[in-house]
Design a protein around this motif. Structure first.
Motif, mmCIF file in Angstrom:
data_model
loop_
_atom_site.group_PDB
_atom_site.id
_atom_site.type_symbol
_atom_site.label_atom_id
_atom_site.label_comp_id
_atom_site.label_asym_id
_atom_site.label_seq_id
_atom_site.Cartn_x
_atom_site.Cartn_y
_atom_site.Cartn_z
ATOM 1 N N HIS A 23 0.823 -1.204 0.000
ATOM 2 C CA HIS A 23 0.000 0.000 0.000
ATOM 3 C C HIS A 23 0.856 1.251 0.000
ATOM 4 C CE1 HIS A 23 0.666 1.446 4.130
ATOM 5 N NE2 HIS A 23 0.900 0.183 4.376
ATOM 6 N N SER A 24 0.229 2.346 -0.425
ATOM 7 C CA SER A 24 0.835 3.660 -0.261
ATOM 8 C C SER A 24 -0.280 4.507 0.328
ATOM 9 C CB SER A 24 1.295 4.208 -1.607
ATOM 10 O OG SER A 24 0.155 4.610 -2.317
ATOM 11 N N GLU A 25 0.025 5.787 0.510
ATOM 12 C CA GLU A 25 -0.948 6.698 1.106
ATOM 13 C C GLU A 25 -2.301 6.680 0.367
ATOM 14 O OE1 GLU A 25 0.878 10.456 0.610
ATOM 15 O OE2 GLU A 25 -1.065 11.464 0.677
ATOM 16 N N ARG A 26 -2.263 6.503 -0.942
ATOM 17 C CA ARG A 26 -3.498 6.594 -1.721
ATOM 18 C C ARG A 26 -3.832 5.351 -2.508
ATOM 19 N NH1 ARG A 26 -6.086 11.622 -2.370
ATOM 20 N NH2 ARG A 26 -4.856 13.116 -1.193
ATOM 21 N N SER A 27 -3.163 4.252 -2.226
ATOM 22 C CA SER A 27 -3.494 3.073 -3.028
ATOM 23 C C SER A 27 -3.257 1.781 -2.271
ATOM 24 C CB SER A 27 -2.666 3.082 -4.317
ATOM 25 O OG SER A 27 -1.312 2.935 -4.003
ATOM 26 N N LEU A 28 -3.988 0.782 -2.702
ATOM 27 C CA LEU A 28 -3.774 -0.575 -2.200
ATOM 28 C C LEU A 28 -3.548 -1.417 -3.452
ATOM 29 C CD1 LEU A 28 -3.848 -2.268 0.429
ATOM 30 C CD2 LEU A 28 -6.181 -2.874 -0.160
ATOM 31 N N GLU A 29 -2.380 -2.055 -3.465
ATOM 32 C CA GLU A 29 -1.924 -2.683 -4.707
ATOM 33 C C GLU A 29 -1.960 -4.202 -4.566
ATOM 34 O OE1 GLU A 29 1.958 -0.982 -5.748
ATOM 35 O OE2 GLU A 29 2.637 -3.041 -5.534
ATOM 36 N N LEU A 30 -2.614 -4.862 -5.497
ATOM 37 C CA LEU A 30 -2.761 -6.313 -5.425
ATOM 38 C C LEU A 30 -2.039 -6.921 -6.623
ATOM 39 C CD1 LEU A 30 -6.645 -6.169 -4.926
ATOM 40 C CD2 LEU A 30 -4.922 -6.239 -3.105
ATOM 41 N N MET A 31 -1.090 -7.816 -6.331
ATOM 42 C CA MET A 31 -0.357 -8.448 -7.434
ATOM 43 C C MET A 31 -0.932 -9.841 -7.651
ATOM 44 S SD MET A 31 3.715 -8.903 -7.532
ATOM 45 C CE MET A 31 4.434 -10.367 -8.193
ATOM 46 N N MET A 32 -1.121 -10.187 -8.911
ATOM 47 C CA MET A 32 -1.754 -11.482 -9.243
ATOM 48 C C MET A 32 -1.327 -11.905 -10.648
ATOM 49 S SD MET A 32 -5.597 -10.012 -9.908
ATOM 50 C CE MET A 32 -5.558 -9.043 -8.428
ATOM 51 N N PRO A 33 -1.643 -13.131 -11.067
ATOM 52 C CA PRO A 33 -1.316 -13.509 -12.443
ATOM 53 C C PRO A 33 -2.059 -12.610 -13.441
ATOM 54 C CG PRO A 33 -1.931 -15.427 -11.137
ATOM 55 C CD PRO A 33 -2.254 -14.231 -10.306
ATOM 56 N N ALA A 34 -1.397 -12.252 -14.521
ATOM 57 C CA ALA A 34 -1.982 -11.334 -15.510
ATOM 58 C C ALA A 34 -3.361 -11.813 -15.979
ATOM 59 C CB ALA A 34 -1.033 -11.189 -16.688
#
Ligand code: ADP
Ligand code: ASP
Ligand code: MG
Length: 391
Positions: A361-372
């Motif tokens: 995460h960052s201050e303004r985002s939540l990032e989800l990594m997954m298979p394309a």
């Protein structure tokens, strides 16, 4: 008299009829008394086609010659638009990036704008002409022609708006404005009437193609109001401007504003040693993300650059520890999302059938990594659950 900078993307100037249509609308606006500076992209697919021509000759083209080649695309559209305006009886003149005084560093393929010496533009505006500028290009301090990175015409437009002291920069494209997700993936995505620079920056840096991230950076730094709107209707679009008042921001706390995504990435894992630092100093492709995990440096890049990056690594004697392909990211954008553990838990619950590889995460985002391959489904599902049908 107010100066307005208007930028037209590749699909918007994709054929002569579209260019003529734009010229007709601009002729009306000219008569209303605004000073107009137009920035154009190359006609749809032109830049890709020029790339392919070079790759028919070599798999490792010189960066300098590529810039000479690619900048030709914008020359075609700028002169056709100028000819169309002249046909409408409107005085106009087109300039390349270098004629417009867009001065960049020497980083071929991904040059940064250092300054704009726009005196020729001012001279022509003073003669009541519409000035058309080729986007995506400039001239380096070493007097070489440079390009600003794919999608860089947005950045040309906002930079010109800053240096010309324009009242507004309008980005005309093939959608009506900014939506809560890419409308091509989520047809039910909601239209966003207004968005602050910070949220737009988070969207653009996380893959929302609708605006080049460096264009949003420029706009935010110099507080230029930007509007993203349709080149087919010219109707009111999305206004990007300074943040909402603190009260409104608090009220919007932990609300997912929009979703960005990126698929088809490759992750190169390399040792963070001296060779890696030297490599990064000459790196000329956009990097989607860099992260350092203990003794590993991770570089996430678009798969289309794979062969060029393999070559660059081998030239610098950098042997990757590993190379992972078909990586995707889905990024939820909104203030304070990750500050709420219960929210993160609910996202994890929603994604239980996906193969989540990492959450950051960052201050303004939540990032989800997954298979394309799971990205499109994940964007649609998360949009449905966290944003809903409409704003
Ligand atoms: P142009 O050639 O005009 O610069 P781009 O293709 O670069 O146009 O950008 C417009 C595209 O951005 C749209 O066609 C749309 O598919 C995509 N896009 C991605 N995310 C969004 C979003 N959140 N809102 C609107 N468009 C988006
Ligand atoms: N023509 C360039 C590209 O296709 C620049 C742009 O469209 O903004 O990337
Ligand atoms: Mg674009």
């Amino acid at each position: 008299m107010p100066i307005i900078v208007k930028k037209f993307g590749g699909t918007s100037v994709g054929n002569v009829d579209l260019i003529r249509g734009i010229a007709r609308r601009l002729a009306k606006e000219y008569h209303r008394g605004n000073q107009l500076v137009l920035v154009v992209s190359a006609m749809a697919k032109t830049t890709d086609n020029l790339f392919s021509l070079a790759y028919e000759i070599t798999q490792h083209p010189s960066r300098r010659e590529m810039d000479m080649l690619l900048t030709a695309g914008e020359r075609i559209s700028m002169s056709l638009l100028s000819l169309s305006l002249l046909e409408e009886g409107i005085p106009s003149i087109s300039f390349t990036g270098s004629q417009s005084g867009i001065i960049t560093d020497n980083h071929h393929g991904n040059a940064k704008i250092l300054k704009v010496n726009a005196f020729r533009i001012h001279e022509e505006l003073a003669k009541d002409k519409i000035v058309i500028v080729a986007g995506f290009q400039g001239v380096s301090t070493a007097k070489e022609i440079t390009t600003l990175g794919r999608g860089g015409s947005d950045t040309s437009a906002v930079a010109l708006a800053c240096y010309l002291g324009a009242d507004k920069c309008e980005i005309y494209t093939d959608v009506d404005g900014v939506y809560t997700a890419d409308p091509r993936i989520v047809p039910k995505a909601g239209f966003i009437r207004e968005i602050g620079y910070a949220d737009m920056l988070a969207l653009a840096y996380n893959g929302s193609k609708v605006l080049h991230p460096r264009a949003v950076e420029f706009a935010c730094k110099y507080q230029v109001p930007v509007e993203v709107k349709s080149s087919f209707t010219f109707a009111d679009g999305t206004m990007i401007r300074a943040e909402e008042s603190p009260k409104e921001v608090l009220m919007e706390d932990r609300v997912v504003r929009a979703i960005a995504h990126k698929d088809n990435l490759i992750c190169y894992r390399i040792l963070p040693d001296q060779k890696a630092l030297e490599l990064l100093n000459v790196w000329h492709h956009e990097i989607f993300k860099i992260s350092k995990m203990e003794a590993t440096l991770e570089l996430y890049v678009e798969a289309k650059y794979e062969s060029e990056i393999d070559y660059l690594l081998s030239q610098h004697g950098v042997e990757p520890i590993s190379k992972e392909t078909e990586i995707g990211f889905v990024i939820l954008v909104g203030l304070g999302l990750a500050a709420d553990p219960a929210f993160v838990a609910s996202v994890m619950q929603l994604c239980k059938d996906l193969s989540l590889k990492r959450i950051a995460h960052s201050e303004r985002s939540l990032e989800l990594m997954m298979p394309a391959r799971q990205v499109a489904e994940a964007v649609a599902m998360l949009h449905d659950s966290l944003i809903g049908v409409n704003q």
